[in-house]
Design a protein around this motif. Structure first.
Motif, PDB file in Angstrom:
ATOM      1  N   ASP A 271       0.819  -1.214   0.000  1.00  0.00           N
ATOM      2  CA  ASP A 271       0.000   0.000   0.000  1.00  0.00           C
ATOM      3  C   ASP A 271       0.853   1.264   0.000  1.00  0.00           C
ATOM      4  O   ASP A 271       0.323   2.367   0.042  1.00  0.00           O
ATOM      5  CB  ASP A 271      -0.960   0.007   1.196  1.00  0.00           C
ATOM      6  N   GLY A 272       2.182   1.090  -0.020  1.00  0.00           N
ATOM      7  CA  GLY A 272       3.076   2.233  -0.104  1.00  0.00           C
ATOM      8  C   GLY A 272       3.467   2.842   1.217  1.00  0.00           C
ATOM      9  O   GLY A 272       4.301   3.763   1.259  1.00  0.00           O
ATOM     10  N   LYS A 324       1.790   3.007 -10.659  1.00  0.00           N
ATOM     11  CA  LYS A 324       0.647   3.508  -9.886  1.00  0.00           C
ATOM     12  C   LYS A 324       0.988   3.555  -8.393  1.00  0.00           C
ATOM     13  O   LYS A 324       0.669   4.528  -7.697  1.00  0.00           O
ATOM     14  CB  LYS A 324      -0.564   2.609 -10.123  1.00  0.00           C
ATOM     15  N   LEU A 325       1.662   2.497  -7.922  1.00  0.00           N
ATOM     16  CA  LEU A 325       2.075   2.452  -6.524  1.00  0.00           C
ATOM     17  C   LEU A 325       3.082   3.553  -6.219  1.00  0.00           C
ATOM     18  O   LEU A 325       3.010   4.218  -5.174  1.00  0.00           O
ATOM     19  CB  LEU A 325       2.671   1.081  -6.200  1.00  0.00           C
ATOM     20  N   SER A 326       4.031   3.774  -7.123  1.00  0.00           N
ATOM     21  CA  SER A 326       5.036   4.827  -6.923  1.00  0.00           C
ATOM     22  C   SER A 326       4.384   6.203  -6.881  1.00  0.00           C
ATOM     23  O   SER A 326       4.761   7.056  -6.064  1.00  0.00           O
ATOM     24  CB  SER A 326       6.085   4.769  -8.041  1.00  0.00           C
ATOM     25  N   LYS A 328       1.361   6.823  -5.931  1.00  0.00           N
ATOM     26  CA  LYS A 328       0.667   6.906  -4.650  1.00  0.00           C
ATOM     27  C   LYS A 328       1.643   7.267  -3.533  1.00  0.00           C
ATOM     28  O   LYS A 328       1.334   8.084  -2.653  1.00  0.00           O
ATOM     29  CB  LYS A 328      -0.031   5.578  -4.336  1.00  0.00           C
ATOM     30  N   LYS A 329       2.841   6.674  -3.564  1.00  0.00           N
ATOM     31  CA  LYS A 329       3.827   6.964  -2.528  1.00  0.00           C
ATOM     32  C   LYS A 329       4.285   8.422  -2.587  1.00  0.00           C
ATOM     33  O   LYS A 329       4.527   9.042  -1.541  1.00  0.00           O
ATOM     34  CB  LYS A 329       5.012   6.001  -2.652  1.00  0.00           C
ATOM     35  N   LEU A 331       2.407  10.907  -3.577  1.00  0.00           N
ATOM     36  CA  LEU A 331       1.295  11.663  -3.001  1.00  0.00           C
ATOM     37  C   LEU A 331       1.282  11.561  -1.482  1.00  0.00           C
ATOM     38  O   LEU A 331       1.019  12.547  -0.780  1.00  0.00           O
ATOM     39  CB  LEU A 331      -0.034  11.163  -3.579  1.00  0.00           C
ATOM     40  N   ILE A 332       1.576  10.372  -0.964  1.00  0.00           N
ATOM     41  CA  ILE A 332       1.627  10.202   0.493  1.00  0.00           C
ATOM     42  C   ILE A 332       2.751  11.046   1.079  1.00  0.00           C
ATOM     43  O   ILE A 332       2.597  11.662   2.140  1.00  0.00           O
ATOM     44  CB  ILE A 332       1.824   8.714   0.854  1.00  0.00           C
ATOM     45  N   ASN A 335       1.540  14.486   1.389  1.00  0.00           N
ATOM     46  CA  ASN A 335       0.265  14.662   2.065  1.00  0.00           C
ATOM     47  C   ASN A 335       0.484  15.097   3.510  1.00  0.00           C
ATOM     48  O   ASN A 335       1.476  14.736   4.146  1.00  0.00           O
ATOM     49  CB  ASN A 335      -0.535  13.361   2.042  1.00  0.00           C
ATOM     50  N   VAL A 461      -5.908  10.210   2.215  1.00  0.00           N
ATOM     51  CA  VAL A 461      -5.233   9.179   1.427  1.00  0.00           C
ATOM     52  C   VAL A 461      -5.986   7.870   1.578  1.00  0.00           C
ATOM     53  O   VAL A 461      -6.349   7.470   2.697  1.00  0.00           O
ATOM     54  CB  VAL A 461      -3.774   8.993   1.909  1.00  0.00           C
ATOM     55  N   ALA A 462      -6.226   7.202   0.464  1.00  0.00           N
ATOM     56  CA  ALA A 462      -6.929   5.915   0.509  1.00  0.00           C
ATOM     57  C   ALA A 462      -6.158   4.933   1.385  1.00  0.00           C
ATOM     58  O   ALA A 462      -4.958   4.744   1.224  1.00  0.00           O
ATOM     59  CB  ALA A 462      -7.079   5.354  -0.905  1.00  0.00           C
TER      60      ALA A 462
END
Length: 646
Positions: A271-272, A324-326, A328-329, A331-332, A335, A461-462
């Motif tokens: 999930d990153g 996609k996972l990268s 997301k990371k 963005l996290i 965040n 964050v999801a």
């Protein structure tokens, strides 16, 4: 232009600048006092937390490792799994003052104050007095910095070393000398043996040197300087590498954890932001899995390479999912939410009014949800003088990338925060200047950009629910369970299950509190509920077998222990328990077979071999018993807080 008239980079220090330095003493003194008082207040507030004197997870690992070092085994006997500097730092404190949970936190608070001073120094040098002091003041009251300086974690030491490295490099860029090249390399080396991913920044430093330093030294001189910098780094890292080779005959430059962490952050189920083994959870044995897959014993470097390859294989076979996972990371990383790794930071606000004031999540995630958009604007504003700030840009990008390559949490992004505070301060003073000049168009543009970035930085964050304290209650339950406070442990597990009725292992540990209290019927019910929630929980089947054994139902105990072994052939407790019950049932041959099968799946298990030796003794097979004891003794390994003792 984001610097003010007191910026000092590259110029001689004259009388005006000396007066400027004198003027800085009062505000920096105030910042130091505030920073120290807030940190000490937080430490003393947190003494009410159950984890203060009974650390969990990574703080517990560091505590155990440091305590072992303080007892005299400074060299050790096993290749480092984790970077060693912080445990040795903590071990030295324990050696000097004894096993105290208060003194290390006070020392780390002082390190945090020194970090604020370095922020002020860097900021004043690059941006000017106002921005440097603003950033230092923000660092002094920055909630997450204060929180992590109160934990037995690497973060406060590493943040200090990273800032010190930036400061020495900044001085090097102004007036290059062999001594400054060496000093910068040594500080980077120390940072590397605290957290090796800073080496990505170190590897990219030649780019900075060839762009910035080459203008003063020329190409040849700069290349020589880069070589000296590398020697400084190697001077610190090489003893760690040599020590790993001596104890393990294995080439591990610093630590062997990198491959494992890379896979944890890059796999089909990642999930990153979680250091969780897919399908297993946090309780897993990366060594056994790798050795079982490859069919042989592996050295630490081979285990690390195995997991590196697994992560790379995921990226290669599923490039879309990896990208996609990268994303997301990334963005996290930007965040505002403080994503937890060990413990939910927001949970601990209940123990500290100060933390509740300095860090919160409502519509906005304060403080990073404000700092991040301001810092991004500040970085954009500063691009006109990018050479001046190139070192800071490089650090944020390189270190940020080194975090995103693995998994993103609050404490892992923390070293970038002081640098981001500098850029955020630059943005604030730029805006103030435009307001004073009544340049309303630029003010409007700034405001619109800030709002857009702030919205992006504060979007939930999801998969992250900072208000869900189920894990925190579970952790607290584990503290109380370990300390033998069964009623308080039970209350925490019930609170956890009230939030998440299917929380993994909560029913299991709840059952343990009942079992230890002698409430076997309630324990059986809890273990059965854990099996319903998590059918693959071998530990629940093992514990259920213990209940049946104590209730005088050995046949059902055999079924439960056998099921545990079917789920996890390497479950040593289940194998030992099953062999004991079979012996009571006078099924000695089956008992021997159980232990032999378990040993075949875990040939380095000392406890299983000793159990088999005891069984042979009972059967009068003295020679076979002695063989197993000798083999168990030959497998004895030095202390390691990061390996199960099988």
């Amino acid at each position: 232009m984001v610097e003010d008239s007191t910026s000092t980079q590259g110029g001689p220090i004259g009388g005006m600048q000396r007066r400027s330095i004198a003027r800085d003493l009062v505000p920096i003194g105030i910042i130091i006092v505030i920073a120290l008082l807030l940190r000490l207040l937080f430490v003393f507030e947190m003494r009410s937390s159950p984890t203060f004197d009974s650390p969990l997870l990574d703080p517990s690992y560091h505590d155990r490792w440091a305590l072992h070092l303080a007892q005299g085994d400074w060299f050790g006997g096993e290749v480092f799994f984790r970077a060693p500097l912080y445990p040795y730092f903590l071990g030295l404190i324990y050696r000097v003052v004894g096993h105290s949970y208060l003194i290390p936190r006070i020392i780390q608070a002082c390190l945090g104050v020194l970090s604020c001073c370095i922020v002020a120094a860097i900021g004043t040098r690059l941006f000017g007095r106002r921005i440097g002091l603003t950033a230092a003041a923000c660092a002094a009251v920055y909630g997450p910095l204060i929180y992590f300086e109160g934990e037995l974690l690497i973060a406060p030491l590493f943040v200090f070393l990273a800032l010190l490295a930036l400061w020495t490099l900044l001085l090097l860029g102004e007036r290059p000398s062999a001594q400054r090249w060496v000093l910068s390399g040594v500080v980077l080396g120390l940072a590397a043996i605290a957290r090796p991913n800073i080496l990505l920044f170190a590897v990219l430093l030649p780019v900075w040197a060839l762009i910035i330093v080459r203008r003063k030294l020329g190409t040849a001189g700069t290349i020589r300087g880069i070589g000296i910098l590398a020697i400084g780094i190697v001077t610190v890292v090489a003893p760690v590498t040599a020590r790993n080779w001596i104890v393990g005959h294995d080439f591990v430059p610093i630590a062997s954890q990198g491959g494992v962490n890379f896979y944890l952050g890059n796999n089909p189920w990642a999930d990153g932001m979680s250091a969780i083994m897919p399908g297993v959870g946090s309780d897993w044995d990366e060594v056994a899995i790798a050795e079982r897959d490859l069919g042989r014993e592996l050295r630490p470097s081979e285990i690390s390479r195995y997991w590196w390859r697994q992560g790379v294989a995921f990226a290669g076979s599923s490039p879309g999912a990896f990208l996609k996972l990268s994303a997301k990371k990334i963005l996290i990383f930007w965040n505002g939410i403080e994503v937890s790794n060990n413990q939910n930071i927001y949970f601990f606000r209940r123990y500290s009014r100060l933390l509740s004031t300095l860090m919160w999540r409502r519509v906005v995630s304060f403080p990073f949800g404000i700092v991040a958009p301001l810092a991004l604007i500040g970085m954009a504003i500063s691009l006109g003088m990018w050479r001046r700030y190139f070192l800071l840009y490089l650090f944020v990008i390189a270190y940020g990338l080194s975090v995103v390559l693995f998994f993103v949490t609050s404490r892992h992004r923390l070293p970038t925060v002081p640098v981001l505070l500098l850029f955020a301060g630059a943005a604030v003073w730029w805006l103030a200047e435009k307001v004073l000049r009544q340049e309303w168009g630029k003010v409007a543009g700034f405001t619109i950009l800030f709002v857009l970035l702030a919205v992006a930085a504060n979007v939930p964050v999801a998969g992250v629910d900072v208000g869900n304290f189920a894990q925190s209650h579970f952790n607290m339950g584990n503290v109380f369970l370990r300390d033998g406070e069964l009623d308080r442990a039970r209350a925490e597990y019930l609170a956890c299950l009230e939030i998440e009725p299917r929380f993994p292992l909560a029913h299991l540990n709840l059952g343990v509190t009942y079992y230890r209290a002698g409430a076997l019927a309630l324990a059986r019910e809890a273990f059965i509920e854990e099996i319903e929630v998590n059918p693959g929980a071998a530990g629940a089947h093992n514990n259920l077998g213990l209940v049946f054994r104590d209730l005088g139902d050995p046949e059902r105990a055999v079924v439960a222990f056998s099921r545990a072994l079917a789920l996890d052939p390497g479950h040593h407790e289940a194998a030992r328990n099953l062999s004991l019950v079979l012996r009571r049932l006078h099924r000695e041959e089956e008992a021997i077979a159980v232990l032999e099968r378990a040993i075949s799946s875990a040939p380095r298990s000392r406890s299983l071999r000793r159990a088999l030796a005891d069984l042979y003794d009972e059967l009068g097979l003295r020679d076979l018993a002695e063989q197993q004891r000798m083999r168990a003794d030959s497998l004895a390994r030095p202390f390691s807080p990061f390996r199960r003792e099988p």
